[in-house]
Motif scaffolding. Structure first.
Motif, PDB file in Angstrom:
ATOM      1  N   LYS A 175      -5.936 -72.624 -37.286  1.00 50.54           N
ATOM      2  CA  LYS A 175      -4.643 -73.304 -37.437  1.00 50.54           C
ATOM      3  C   LYS A 175      -4.186 -73.306 -38.894  1.00 50.54           C
ATOM      4  N   GLU A 178      -2.821 -69.857 -39.640  1.00 51.19           N
ATOM      5  CA  GLU A 178      -1.544 -69.694 -38.952  1.00 51.19           C
ATOM      6  C   GLU A 178      -0.432 -70.452 -39.681  1.00 51.19           C
ATOM      7  N   LEU A 215      -3.363 -62.416 -36.870  1.00 48.39           N
ATOM      8  CA  LEU A 215      -2.156 -62.703 -37.647  1.00 48.39           C
ATOM      9  C   LEU A 215      -1.726 -61.540 -38.534  1.00 48.39           C
TER      10      LEU A 215
END
Length: 351
Positions: A175, A178, A215
């Protein structure tokens, strides 16, 4: 004719003499008061105080163990290293990493009633110092990386030993990465700092690698364990070589957040943090546990243990709330245009 006293009269004399002797022996003495319980507080990271310390102290006052305001009590902790109250004594030790193991052993030698250990390094030192049966002092841990994975307890519901405490959620590595990219859509190459001596790094590195691959990020992994290592890494970077810095190992975040923020500022790079306090001091953002409730919950564990409940009978408490904080002033200094929807999601915004 000589008259001898009756057996009943003799018995009365003996009883009276015994009572008089007991009364005379008790003159000048008073009942012995029970000893005041002592709690050793153990933390690594001399550049900061853990926010959970203040809430721990405040909650102990609410529970009747301490007198005074939170400000007065914290001043006593920081200035004198202890709080000496009529019902409890807190002994605060804020240490360099090299000193924590000896201090944990010293608490054992002093026979403190409870050790409260903040974060991984202190928790491991307290666990090792109390491992032998003759040293089994109760340990309350606050915000470890993962108490089951790291062998602190058998399970969250059944700790099974002399350690228990408050778990503030696992490291949200995926997280964090991200969110980093959402804040900086142009993020491509990230300086990723790992401490090879930190056991918590091993499970986090594959999580970070998998998240980065999804990502489209490249992790430039560099090793650092000491202050000199961090200085060497940052000062070896060429302009534009990386887009930002990421502290992966918990030991680096806990021991060198202040230094890393300073080095990242010199290098004109953003860096993430694990708590909002560091964002206020210059990190770009943080996504991590709100440790205030962790301290309050920890005080309840201390209260229960001092009242006779064994740590093995106190399930680990999970405080899962994670906070997102962002520093828009720092973003402007770095010419980062943070998307409005990201700002809206932030729990804390520094401008």
């Amino acid at each position: 004719m000589k008259v001898w006293p009756s057996p009943l009269a003799l018995m009365s004399v003996i009883v009276c003499a015994s009572l008089l002797s007991a009364c005379l022996a008790g003159i000048g003495t008073s009942p012995t008061s029970p000893p005041i319980p002592r709690v050793g507080l153990l933390h690594v990271g001399t550049d900061h105080l853990p926010p959970s310390l203040g809430t721990l102290v405040a909650r102990l006052a609410e529970l009747g163990w301490l007198d005074g305001s939170q400000g007065e009590l914290m001043a006593s902790v920081t200035e004198q290293g202890r709080i000496q109250g009529p019902r409890i004594e807190l002994i605060w030790r804020n240490l360099e990493p090299r000193d924590v193991e000896e201090q944990a052993r010293e608490f054992v030698r002093q026979h403190v009633d409870v050790i409260v250990a903040f974060e991984d390094k202190s928790i491991r030192a307290a666990q090792d110092a109390t491992e032998k049966p003759e040293n089994r002092i109760p340990v309350v841990f606050l915000h470890p990386s993962d108490p089951v994975r790291d062998g602190l307890v058998e399970s969250l519901s059944h700790p099974g030993g002399n350690l228990t405490g408050v778990f503030g959620a696992r490291d949200p590595v995926a997280k964090q990465l991200e969110l980093y990219q959402q804040i900086m859509p142009g993020l491509r190459r990230l300086l990723t700092l790992v401490d090879p001596t930190d056991a918590a790094t091993s499970p986090l590195l594959p999580l970070a690698s998998d998240a980065a691959e999804q990502l489209g990020l490249e992790l430039d992994i560099r090793e650092a364990s000491e202050e000199a290592d961090l200085e060497r890494v940052f000062r070896s970077l060429a302009p534009g070589e990386v887009d930002g810095a990421f502290l992966l190992s918990p030991s680096l975040r806990l021991n060198f957040s202040k230094l890393t923020i300073e080095l990242a500022t010199e290098a004109n790079l953003p860096v993430q943090a694990h708590r909002k306090e560091w964002v206020e001091q210059g990190a770009l953002f943080s996504l991590g546990v709100d440790v205030g409730p962790v301290g309050s919950a920890g005080a309840r564990f201390v209260d229960s243990i001092l009242k006779g409940t064994p740590p093995a009978d106190l399930p680990v408490e999970d405080v899962p709330r994670v906070e997102f904080a962002i520093n828009l002033k720092r973003a402007a200094e770095l010419d980062i245009q943070v998307p409005q929807d990201v700002i809206t999601r932030a729990d804390v915004v520094y401008r």
